[in-house]
Design a protein around this motif. Sequence first.
Motif, PDB file in Angstrom:
ATOM      1  N   PHE A  35       0.215   9.046  -5.597  1.00  0.00           N
ATOM      2  CA  PHE A  35       0.573  10.423  -5.230  1.00  0.00           C
ATOM      3  C   PHE A  35       1.327  11.098  -6.359  1.00  0.00           C
ATOM      4  O   PHE A  35       1.102  12.261  -6.678  1.00  0.00           O
ATOM      5  N   ALA A  70      -4.423  10.725  -4.266  1.00  0.00           N
ATOM      6  CA  ALA A  70      -3.803  10.026  -3.135  1.00  0.00           C
ATOM      7  C   ALA A  70      -4.441  10.467  -1.829  1.00  0.00           C
ATOM      8  O   ALA A  70      -4.712   9.646  -0.948  1.00  0.00           O
ATOM      9  N   ALA A  71      -4.693  11.762  -1.719  1.00  0.00           N
ATOM     10  CA  ALA A  71      -5.259  12.261  -0.462  1.00  0.00           C
ATOM     11  C   ALA A  71      -6.676  11.737  -0.268  1.00  0.00           C
ATOM     12  O   ALA A  71      -7.042  11.287   0.819  1.00  0.00           O
ATOM     13  N   GLU A  95       0.827  -1.204   0.000  1.00  0.00           N
ATOM     14  CA  GLU A  95       0.000   0.000   0.000  1.00  0.00           C
ATOM     15  C   GLU A  95       0.858   1.249   0.000  1.00  0.00           C
ATOM     16  O   GLU A  95       0.527   2.248  -0.638  1.00  0.00           O
ATOM     17  N   VAL A 143      -1.773  14.328  -6.499  1.00  0.00           N
ATOM     18  CA  VAL A 143      -1.777  14.504  -5.054  1.00  0.00           C
ATOM     19  C   VAL A 143      -3.181  14.313  -4.497  1.00  0.00           C
ATOM     20  O   VAL A 143      -3.384  13.667  -3.467  1.00  0.00           O
ATOM     21  N   ILE A 190      -7.797   4.542   4.105  1.00  0.00           N
ATOM     22  CA  ILE A 190      -6.932   3.981   5.159  1.00  0.00           C
ATOM     23  C   ILE A 190      -7.593   4.165   6.518  1.00  0.00           C
ATOM     24  O   ILE A 190      -7.563   3.281   7.374  1.00  0.00           O
ATOM     25  N   ILE A 191      -8.193   5.338   6.679  1.00  0.00           N
ATOM     26  CA  ILE A 191      -8.860   5.609   7.953  1.00  0.00           C
ATOM     27  C   ILE A 191     -10.107   4.737   8.065  1.00  0.00           C
ATOM     28  O   ILE A 191     -10.356   4.111   9.097  1.00  0.00           O
ATOM     29  N   LEU A 192     -10.883   4.691   6.968  1.00  0.00           N
ATOM     30  CA  LEU A 192     -12.115   3.910   7.006  1.00  0.00           C
ATOM     31  C   LEU A 192     -11.803   2.428   7.230  1.00  0.00           C
ATOM     32  O   LEU A 192     -12.554   1.727   7.921  1.00  0.00           O
ATOM     33  N   GLY A 199      -6.641   8.132   0.229  1.00  0.00           N
ATOM     34  CA  GLY A 199      -6.055   7.857   1.541  1.00  0.00           C
ATOM     35  C   GLY A 199      -7.083   7.787   2.652  1.00  0.00           C
ATOM     36  O   GLY A 199      -6.858   7.146   3.676  1.00  0.00           O
ATOM     37  N   ILE A 200      -8.230   8.441   2.430  1.00  0.00           N
ATOM     38  CA  ILE A 200      -9.280   8.370   3.445  1.00  0.00           C
ATOM     39  C   ILE A 200      -9.671   6.913   3.692  1.00  0.00           C
ATOM     40  O   ILE A 200     -10.064   6.542   4.798  1.00  0.00           O
ATOM     41  N   PHE A 256       0.219   3.838  -2.918  1.00  0.00           N
ATOM     42  CA  PHE A 256      -0.180   5.218  -2.640  1.00  0.00           C
ATOM     43  C   PHE A 256       0.887   6.187  -3.121  1.00  0.00           C
ATOM     44  O   PHE A 256       0.581   7.287  -3.588  1.00  0.00           O
TER      45      PHE A 256
END
Lengths: 635, 480
Positions: B395, B402-403, B387, B399, B409-411, B406-407, B391
């Motif tokens: 990126f 990726a950002a 990952e 950008v 990753i939190i979810l 990237g959410i 990512f």
Amino acid sequence: MNSIVSLVPLFPLLGFLINGLFRKSLSKTAAGIIGSGAVLLSFIISVYLFSDIKGNEGYIVNLFDFINVASFKISFAFQVDQLSVLFLLIITGIGFLIHVYSTAYMKEEVPADFARYFAYLNLFVFSMLLLVLGANYVIMFIGWEGVGLCSYLLIGYWFSNTDYNYAAKKAFIMNRIGDLGFLLAIFWILGKLGTATYSEVFDLRNTLSETDITAITLLLFVGACGKSAQIPLYTWLPDAMAGPTPVSALIHAATMVTAGVYMIARSNVLYAMSEVSSDVVAVVGLATAILAGTIALYQNDIKKVLAYSTVSQLGFMFLALGVGAYTTGVFHVMTHAFFKALMFLGAGSVIHAMGGEQDITKMGGLYKKLPKTTWTFVIGVLAISGFPFTSGFISKDEILISVFEKSQVLYWFAVFAAVLTAAYMFRLMWLVFFGGFRGTHEQEHHLHESPAAMTIPLIILAILALVGGFVQLPEAFGGKEYFNEFLSPVVPAMSHEGSSVATTEYYMLTGTVIGLAVIYFLTRKKFAVSMFEGVYTGVKKFLADKWYIDELYDAFIVNPLNAFAGFLKSVVERSGIDGLVNGVGRFVNYSSRQVRLLQSGQVGSYILFMVLSITVFFLVFWNQDNIAHFLTNIF
Amino acid sequence: MISLLLLLIPLAAGLLTMFTRSDRDAKSLSLFASVLTLIVSFASLAGMFDKAQLNCNVAWLPFLGANFSLTLDGMSKMLCLLNALAFPVAFGAVYRNTYASANNFYGLMLLMQAGLMGVFLASDCLLFYFFWELALIPAYFLCSIWGGEKRIQVTFKFFIYTFIGSLLMLVGILYLYFKTPDHSFALSSFYKLKLAPSEENFAFILFFIAFAIKMPVFPFHTWQPDTYEQSPTAVTMILSGVMVKMGLYAVLRWLLPVMPNASAHFSQLIIVLSVIGMLYASLIAIRQDDMKRLIAYSSIAHIGLMSAAIFTNQQTGLQGVMIQMFNHGINVIGLWIVADAIETQLGTRKFSELGGLAYKAPVLAVLFVVLALANIALPLTNAFIGEFMMFNGLFRFSVWMAAIGGISIILAAVYTLNMIQRIFYGKTNSVTAKAIDISTGTKLMLVVLVIVVLVLGVYPQPMIQLTNDSVLTVLGKFHL
């Protein structure tokens, strides 16, 4: 001989493996010795590294290639220099004391859980050591997420309690939000410079544009906000108090939460290049210091008060970093580690004596039965409040002076935050240790001083909290700033303008003494007698309810997101996309039934269809080269 | 020769297994054959064979220009290893389960393995198509005969979806075949194709839809949760652990290098779709109450990242996809094993009916937590490496992508920790009160997977080196 540094994280890793794998067969004594011994060995090596690095150049120890592809190479490498060694001492030194303390504090756990606890603690120490030892941002990130994991495991250590699980989950997720920022910063650095190794990044920093620098430093700071509990990602830390109290002392006060400070101190040359980011760091830090300070005033859970106090003190550290006083920020990390670990362990001793009670309105007068706990705790209170010549006084005054030189407005806000600190700490002290006992009869009967394994760490920490600041005694008081000098190869100190500093120092000293005296009497009079009669109302309720920030997050982020996810699940996915797919299926079924009727067997109608189709075909493809061309035009 | 062995062992064993008389024989024979395949697969990695010994090339249908040619390069070696590892692990994990007419069940499983091997080995497009179907057909039978209550309906959907994809791909293959100057199905001839932009785009769409369904890419994914839920878990392990890699592999082997311009042309669209899919699937995963469906959506989210990274045209992104194909397989198989262990013992996989299992099954809890952490790509687990690189590639492409991506990753942390909490933490209830820890066989399989997770997480370099050349081949075509 350089590679000896690898042993520092290795011992806790082994401790983790042994305690983790053999937790069922290890006795509590064995698990305790393995867990504490591993950290002690690391501490001894750290001391050696400290004596070795003094005044020398830092160096890098390469272990192996971690990720090596054409566009970048990331080594599994350790950075040994003054900054990392200082953190090694704090982590392993305080960590060892807390391990020893835990052997007594956790003694009622069954052996397998006891070993599990020490395994987690060791894993935490290992991760934290990776974090500070890494020679590049990726290794730092490994430790960074590792401590987040251990925090999760330890907050949820008593996993049958659902509330604790929620607290653990919240901590991990809040940290992850910050981690995403950190990760993006790493990508940015890798994308622009092709390396994540500190020394190389700092050497190449001048090739970065201003936007790059600002973006990188701000993204790193997002990471720091998560780990070090700053606005807006601080709400996990008070909830993290669900974990066993020594864990709060180690992780949620002395070590993990200072990772953000370490990160910025490590990247100080980048922050020095971006005024915007530095200002953001300073303002966020100060705002956090004040916000948490006001909340701490009206909390009645002994650990919650200390938790908000930690958030507030971390704010001070970021304030220092933001105004460019990097060594001062790190210095406050150290002194804070002494007195906050002391107070958390003291709180543990109180909770232990009170049979699990954490409500300070039900305590009082404990000094009679718990003298060692009381007097060491009082030293902690004095230190954090900035009583002259305690460690907290020296570090906090240095922060204030640095802020003063930067901006008068920030300075007065910072003074306000410092006053808040003294106020809530004195309140806590009065309510817990002095006055009359307000708990049940049974509790009073059981009050007892804790065993030596708990009080000895308290005494050691109290001594450090008292005199630990002298390594950085300002020249105005006849000292020498050894601490700044030690760190100078890695972190430059802020240069103060000579003559005015001494005067300022004296003013501060006087101001502090007067301020503390006022707070002493005010809090004693107001809080010790009648402060919690009835419920809070108005502003007090607002503060006691923590500014309703959690509720705000729930209302504006968590709940809408949940509702949206539910909408996606039951409407978009089920009725929308899947409905469409099934609809196509039904349509094909239906139309094939209809089309079947065309096969009537009458030659006339077949010829009619043929002619019609050919006409349509020619109309459509008259000017087209081929079907392929036609189709690609559609897309 | 080695490649032929990888293909023939499961094929022969599969046919043989169908004629076994007792369930015991079927089980032992298939387990034995799959272990044998695994050994051969390990041997292929050892580096003691030269190309001639690894590959195989004989005339097959000379009048069509189709050869029976198998190539075992880095990417193929890795995926064959995954395939070879997945089956013994799956067999071992469900060793105690009983299946009606086990001989057919295990026989079909092995035929599926042979088909998958063929897909990963074929360097002739017609042969590739042949194996593609050979892998799918047993899957249809396995789902529709041994599946859950709604198996017929779900298999029908699965069949229609993938069949449409296969047909489009067949059209695409024939289209390209007629464009080759020497009328050949060989990979090398396809690589030499010079197509006009419109032709290339047309062919790209045909192929891509087939692969997108297989991966799946949002919005072609709705067959997947249903199929994973309804299939017997051993089959689900293979479907999600190995078979979805067919789509990714095919993109890397047949799509990007053959149609580089069209790939670049459509990359933006595909990446946006993939990123939407990541968030979409992650959000839906948060609301699942069924363990199998949660894992299915989680897998869709992870595949979304892989399909996005493939089209970034970045070395790090592609390298990340390469090793993540393997890692994702390992991790998701582990999760399915746990799901199966829980379901067979307690008769439910609903979170609302579980809880407190950590008391009753501490070993399972520990192993599951490690796999769950790999599922959220925690550093020092294998998935982090993949990952991180994907990512990073994303990126470099954009950008913002990726950002936003990237959410997820939190979810991922949200739904994965939810899953841990609701199964293992809290207090036991009437369902979980009498639970016991997992059997030795299951334990052993999970331990194997956990070791792979950690070893590749700490020292991923060998895996990167294995696939490095394949990445360069793909990129080399791209940058012409």
